[in-house]
Design a protein around this motif. Structure first.
Motif, short mmCIF file in Angstrom:
data_model
loop_
_atom_site.label_atom_id
_atom_site.label_comp_id
_atom_site.label_asym_id
_atom_site.label_seq_id
_atom_site.Cartn_x
_atom_site.Cartn_y
_atom_site.Cartn_z
N THR A 1 0.92 -0.87 0.18
CA THR A 1 -0.20 0.04 0.21
C THR A 1 0.70 1.29 0.03
OG1 THR A 1 -1.57 -1.42 0.93
CG2 THR A 1 -1.81 1.12 0.76
N LEU A 2 0.35 1.94 -0.60
CA LEU A 2 1.03 3.42 -0.94
C LEU A 2 0.84 4.60 -1.91
CD1 LEU A 2 4.64 1.45 -3.66
CD2 LEU A 2 4.08 2.30 -0.84
N SER A 3 1.22 6.07 -1.31
CA SER A 3 0.69 6.92 -1.94
C SER A 3 1.13 6.85 -2.91
CB SER A 3 0.76 8.13 -1.73
OG SER A 3 2.55 8.97 -1.06
N PRO A 4 0.96 7.82 -4.53
CA PRO A 4 1.35 7.85 -5.77
C PRO A 4 2.70 7.96 -5.49
CG PRO A 4 -0.69 8.82 -5.42
CD PRO A 4 -0.44 8.26 -4.38
N LEU A 5 3.05 8.65 -4.55
CA LEU A 5 4.50 9.98 -5.08
C LEU A 5 5.34 8.90 -4.39
CD1 LEU A 5 6.32 12.02 -5.33
CD2 LEU A 5 5.92 12.68 -2.82
N ARG B 1 -3.40 -0.33 -3.30
CA ARG B 1 -2.26 -1.38 -2.80
C ARG B 1 -2.16 -0.94 -4.19
NH1 ARG B 1 -2.84 -5.51 0.56
NH2 ARG B 1 -3.08 -6.90 -0.73
N TRP B 2 -0.27 -2.13 -4.72
CA TRP B 2 -0.11 -1.53 -5.84
C TRP B 2 0.05 -3.38 -5.89
CZ3 TRP B 2 0.68 2.36 -9.43
CH2 TRP B 2 0.34 3.30 -9.24
N ARG B 3 0.36 -3.95 -6.77
CA ARG B 3 1.38 -4.90 -7.17
C ARG B 3 2.56 -4.90 -8.02
NH1 ARG B 3 1.16 -9.82 -4.32
NH2 ARG B 3 1.80 -11.69 -6.05
N VAL B 4 3.30 -5.16 -7.45
CA VAL B 4 5.31 -5.13 -7.71
C VAL B 4 5.45 -6.28 -8.36
CG1 VAL B 4 6.96 -4.20 -6.42
CG2 VAL B 4 5.31 -3.36 -6.20
N HIS B 5 6.33 -6.32 -8.94
CA HIS B 5 6.73 -7.50 -9.52
C HIS B 5 8.69 -6.58 -10.01
CE1 HIS B 5 8.25 -9.57 -12.97
NE2 HIS B 5 7.88 -10.91 -13.00
N VAL B 6 9.77 -7.58 -10.00
CA VAL B 6 10.84 -7.22 -9.79
C VAL B 6 12.07 -8.76 -10.53
CG1 VAL B 6 11.28 -6.77 -8.23
CG2 VAL B 6 12.90 -5.60 -9.91
N VAL C 1 9.48 1.85 2.60
CA VAL C 1 7.99 2.90 1.38
C VAL C 1 6.72 1.99 2.85
CG1 VAL C 1 9.58 3.75 -0.40
CG2 VAL C 1 8.31 1.41 -0.39
N GLY C 2 7.26 0.98 2.56
CA GLY C 2 5.59 -0.21 2.75
C GLY C 2 5.98 -1.63 2.92
N GLU C 3 5.30 -1.88 4.02
CA GLU C 3 5.77 -3.54 4.52
C GLU C 3 4.86 -3.90 3.00
OE1 GLU C 3 6.49 -6.44 6.34
OE2 GLU C 3 7.46 -4.94 6.59
N PRO C 4 5.44 -5.11 2.96
CA PRO C 4 5.24 -6.01 1.62
C PRO C 4 4.03 -6.76 2.47
CG PRO C 4 6.92 -6.52 1.79
CD PRO C 4 7.05 -4.94 2.14
N GLU C 5 3.50 -7.01 1.42
CA GLU C 5 2.28 -8.50 1.68
C GLU C 5 2.54 -9.49 0.39
OE1 GLU C 5 -1.73 -7.30 2.20
OE2 GLU C 5 -1.38 -5.14 3.46
N ARG C 6 1.19 -11.00 0.28
CA ARG C 6 1.92 -11.61 -0.06
C ARG C 6 2.58 -11.55 -1.30
NH1 ARG C 6 -3.59 -13.40 -0.16
NH2 ARG C 6 -2.62 -14.89 -2.70
N LEU C 7 3.85 -11.44 -0.73
CA LEU C 7 5.19 -11.83 -0.46
C LEU C 7 6.48 -13.25 -0.68
CD1 LEU C 7 8.47 -10.34 -1.38
CD2 LEU C 7 8.46 -10.93 1.44
#
Length: 331
Positions: A239-243, A275-280, A295-301
């Protein structure tokens, strides 16, 4: 729409081995078919349970489920596609040719923008061609909301997507050298063909699929002959702000590649975040996780080792090591 996703689940189950066999881009880890199949399974299950007859609401639930449970690069892009596709159908109880064209156009824009470094000759090119195919038909029919117009649009979508898949072999050097088409592109073609199957009862003939280089059952697992892949795939929801999301994308671009970031669900005006889905893909997962946690605590890692495995005796790629904190994957 429920039948579409159920049909897509079935066709990907039937062809996942061949998709894995030709999966050499962006990394030759032989799991595109597996990743697409499991992601579509999550979408299909959510669609089956979603109430009501609003196709946009139903597909939005399916898209969010796919996003939360996406597997790999190809699964994440499918989830982005489905979530964006749903947005154009909100408030409608029936798919039409104009709605199909609008939904594919929106999905195309969203998919290209989700990647930090979008590359042609992939699922993106196939989606772009499909959107152009639908747009070329939409509005030409005298009764554009008719079933006849929808059938023509679906035919154009599949024909354009098939042509785009064939073209991928010449668009990426690694595919040209191996003489195969892009695995993710074929996977998206199968998903789009499943939509035509659900509506018209007509899919892609197997003999047509076998004309795609590397896709015949007797063809070898191309990915096993590629140079060894190094690194780890990290996926999570945060979960993040757009910035903060823009800053995280910039920092991930500096330490890794195949960066995909896409919002999951609606923006929370009160919290000023979503909420944002992140892939890298990275070579140093520990430092990357530290970066993400600033910047935040990742979930479903989930962390998956990227490597080119030689197929076992059953013809399936060897399984990857997975560290899973939320989606049920096991090694």
């Amino acid at each position: 729409m429920r039948r579409w996703l159920a049909d897509a689940e079935t066709v990907l189950a039937n062809h996942s081995d061949r998709l894995n066999a030709i999966n050499i881009f962006p990394v030759a880890d032989g799991d595109t078919g597996t990743n697409l199949y499991h992601t579509v399974c999550a979408a299909s299950a959510a669609a089956a349970e979603a109430p009501g007859n609003d196709v946009g609401t139903l597909l939005a639930a399916a898209g969010q489920a796919a996003m939360e449970d996406a597997w790999g690069n190809s699964g994440t892009l499918f989830a982005v596609f489905l979530d964006a596709f749903a947005a154009s159908l909100a408030g409608h109880q029936r798919l039409s040719a104009p709605l199909l064209a609008r939904a594919l156009h929106r999905a195309q824009i969203r998919a290209w923008s989700a990647l930090s470094e979008p590359v042609g000759g992939t699922m993106l090119s196939v989606l772009e061609a499909a959107a152009d195919g639908a747009a070329s038909v939409s509005g030409r029919a005298a009764h554009e909301d008719s079933n006849v117009a929808l059938a023509a649009a679906l035919d154009a979508v599949v024909e354009a997507a098939l042509g785009a898949v064939v073209a991928t072999e010449t668009q990426l050097g690694v595919l040209t050298k191996a003489r195969v088409v892009d695995a993710g592109g074929v996977g998206l073609l199968l998903v789009l063909a499943a939509l035509r199957t659900a509506v018209l009862g007509e899919g892609i003939p197997e003999d047509t699929l076998e004309t795609l280089h590397g896709f015949r059952v007797q063809d070898p697992h191309i990915h096993g002959d590629q140079p060894e892949t190094q690194g780890v795939e990290i996926m999570c929801t945060i979960t993040l702000s757009p910035l903060d999301a823009a800053d995280l994308r910039r920092r991930l671009d500096e330490v890794g590649d195949s960066v995909i970031m896409s919002p999951v669900g609606a923006f929370d005006d009160v919290a000023g975040a979503c909420r944002w889905r992140v892939h890298v893909h990275v070579t140093d997962p520990d430092s990357t996780l530290e970066l993400i946690r600033t910047v935040g605590e990742p979930e479903r890692l989930a962390l998956t080792e990227l490597r080119s495995d030689t197929p076992g005796s059953d013809g399936q790629p060897a399984e990857h090591f997975v560290e899973d904190t939320g989606r049920g994957r096991t090694a």
